[in-house]
Design an enzyme around this catalytic site. Structure first.
Site, PDB file in Angstrom:
ATOM      1  N   SER A 136       0.900  -1.345   0.085  1.00  0.00           N
ATOM      2  CA  SER A 136       0.013   0.075  -0.111  1.00  0.00           C
ATOM      3  C   SER A 136       0.900   1.162  -0.005  1.00  0.00           C
ATOM      4  CB  SER A 136      -0.779   0.004   1.138  1.00  0.00           C
ATOM      5  OG  SER A 136      -0.276  -0.374   2.454  1.00  0.00           O
ATOM      6  N   ASP A 358      -3.314   6.035  11.970  1.00  0.00           N
ATOM      7  CA  ASP A 358      -2.604   5.350  10.995  1.00  0.00           C
ATOM      8  C   ASP A 358      -1.266   6.361  10.830  1.00  0.00           C
ATOM      9  OD1 ASP A 358      -1.313   4.560   8.800  1.00  0.00           O
ATOM     10  OD2 ASP A 358      -2.986   4.841   7.320  1.00  0.00           O
ATOM     11  N   HIS A 361       1.020   5.090   6.567  1.00  0.00           N
ATOM     12  CA  HIS A 361       0.803   5.728   5.339  1.00  0.00           C
ATOM     13  C   HIS A 361       0.792   7.371   5.394  1.00  0.00           C
ATOM     14  CE1 HIS A 361      -1.325   1.666   5.384  1.00  0.00           C
ATOM     15  NE2 HIS A 361      -0.604   1.563   4.321  1.00  0.00           N
TER      16      HIS A 361
END
Length: 380
Positions: A136, A358, A361
Site C-alpha cells: 500500500s 494510521d 501511510h
C-alpha cells in the site's frame, strides 16, 4: 563537454588533466560486472540548479540530504481536484484541521530539485510502461504520481483499468501506462494443505513485471505483521517449513530472492529499476524527542534540520546491503531519512478507513509527492 574548456594554454592543459582524472574511474568500472546500488548522488549542472545531466557535470549533489522548508507555492495539487486519491490518504476530505503539513518542500543541502513537469515526464516515457510493484505504500506513491500528472495536464485523455492485482492509468496522447501491481512481500504466498505458506525462495509474478520500462519496487511494511494481521501461516525457505522466523532474517532472505530475480531476468539496458527505500512509521514520540505516549496524531510540523533523533532502521541497512551485492544496476530512492523527519505527514485519524491512528501511510498531497520528485530527478 570540450566546448566548456577554456581555449587558453595552461588552462587547457589543467582542465584536460582534471577531466582525464575524473573520467578514469568511470571507464575502469566498465570492465567490472559487479555494480553497487546507486543512491548517494545525482549529478547536477552547477550553474543552472534545475538542469540535470549525467556523470560529467560540474557539481555532484546528494539529493537525499537536506531539510524541509516552508514554501507558499505548495502543495503541488489540490486533493479535491485529483480523481485518483483513495479515501485512506485523503486527509482533507476527512477533516484534518491543520494545513501547514501541505506547505513543506524538500530542499537538498547542495542543490535544488527540478520542479516536476508532467508533460516532460510523459514525453520522456512515451509509449512506455511504468510500474510500481509493492504494498500500500507503493499504492500511496502511485496515486501521488497520477495526481501530479493530472495537475500538470488536467484535460489529458486517460483510460483507467482495475484488474486485480494491477491498477493502471494510461495517458492516451503519450501512450504511457502508469501501473501499480499489488504484492505485499514480492515473494510468493501459496495456499497448501497445511495453510498459507510464505515462500522466501519463490517469485512467480515476475512475468507481469518484466515488460515494464521502469520498475519501482517496494516491500517491508508487511514483514512485521503478526497474528490476525499476518497473511500467512508458515514460512518456507530452502525446502524447509517453519512456523515463524526472525522477521529481519526472513526479510533479508526474501529480498535476496528478489535481487537474484532482477539479476537473472531484467534487462537494465531497457528497463530502469528503482527500489523505494524504507518508509518509516511514527508511532512513538520518543523517536523524535517527544514522549513515548505521543504518536503522529496532532503533529503539525516536521522535525526541522537534517538529522532525526531516532535510531537508524535495521531494515534500511538490509536493503542497502542486498542492493550492494547485485550485478544489475538498481537505484535506491533513499527516502527513509527525509520521511522520518515528517512526523506530521500521516493520516492519523483523518483517513477514510482506519478505526485507529494510521502513522504508516501518508496524506496526499504530501510526502510521496517528494518521493516522486526524486524519482523524476533520477529518471529524466
Amino acid at each position: 563537454m570540450m566546448e566548456s574548456i577554456t581555449q587558453m594554454g595552461y588552462g587547457v592543459f589543467t582542465n584536460l588533466f582534471i577531466l582525464f582524472l575524473f573520467l578514469l574511474p568511470v571507464s575502469s568500472t566498465d570492465h567490472h560486472h559487479h555494480h553497487h546500488y546507486h543512491s548517494h548522488k545525482r549529478h547536477i549542472n552547477g550553474t543552472a540548479g534545475h538542469s540535470w545531466s549525467g556523470s560529467h557535470s560540474k557539481v555532484s549533489c546528494n539529493i537525499y540530504h537536506g531539510s524541509w522548508v516552508y514554501d507558499t507555492t505548495y502543495p503541488l495539487y489540490q486533493a479535491s481536484q485529483c480523481p485518483y486519491i483513495d479515501s485512506e490518504f485523503d486527509c482533507q476530505k476527512y477533516n484534518r484541521p491543520d494545513h501547514l503539513y501541505l506547505k513543506y518542500r524538500w530542499q537538498p543541502s547542495g542543490c535544488n530539485l527540478p520542479r516536476f513537469d508532467g508533460k516532460s515526464f510523459l514525453w520522456k516515457w512515451r509509449a512506455k510502461k511504468i510500474m510500481f510493484v509493492g504494498d500500500s505504500l507503493s499504492y500511496n506513491q502511485w496515486q501521488s504520481l497520477n495526481c501530479m500528472l493530472h495537475a500538470s495536464m488536467p484535460n489529458a485523455k486517460t483510460t483507467i483499468s482495475n484488474r486485480d492485482p494491477i491498477k493502471s492509468v494510461r495517458y492516451e496522447d503519450y501512450g504511457v501506462n502508469v501501473m501499480f501491481y499489488r504484492t505485499t512481500y514480492l515473494v510468493d504466498i501459496r495456499h497448501e494443505s497445511i495453510g498459507r505458506v510464505l515462500q522466501l525462495n519463490s517469485i512467480s509474478s515476475g512475468h507481469a513485471w518484466i515488460e515494464a520500462d521502469m520498475l519501482i519496487f517496494n516491500t517491508w511494511h508487511w514483514w512485521i505483521h503478526h497474528g490476525h494481521n499476518q497473511p500467512w501461516d508458515y514460512v518456507e525457505y530452502g525446502g524447509k517449513i517453519h512456523k515463524d522466523m526472525d522477521r529481519l532474517e526472513a526479510f533479508t532472505k526474501g529480498l535476496t530472492t528478489w535481487a537474484n530475480w532482477v539479476d537473472s531476468n531484467v534487462n537494465t539496458a531497457k528497463t530502469k529499476v528503482f527500489f523505494q527505500g524504507i518508509s518509516p512509521v511514527h508511532y512513538s514520540g520518543k523517536d523524535w524527542g517527544g514522549s513515548r505516549a505521543e504518536n503522529c496524531k496532532g503533529q503539525t510540523k516536521p522535525v526541522m534540520g537534517s538529522t532525526y533523533p531516532g535510531s537508524s532502521l535495521p531494515q534500511d541497512g538490509i536493503v542497502k546491503s542486498v542492493l550492494s551485492h547485485m550485478s544489475k544496476r538498481v537505484e535506491l530512492l533513499d527516502v527513509t531519512l527525509l520521511s522520518q523527519l515528517r512526523k506530521d505527514g500521516h493520516p492519523s485519524v483523518y483517513g477514510g478507513r482506519q478505526s485507529s491512528s494510521d502513522c504508516s501511510h501518508w496524506c496526499l498531497p504530501g510526502v510521496p509527492d517528494t518521493w516522486n520528485q526524486l524519482l523524476y530527478a533520477s529518471s529524466t
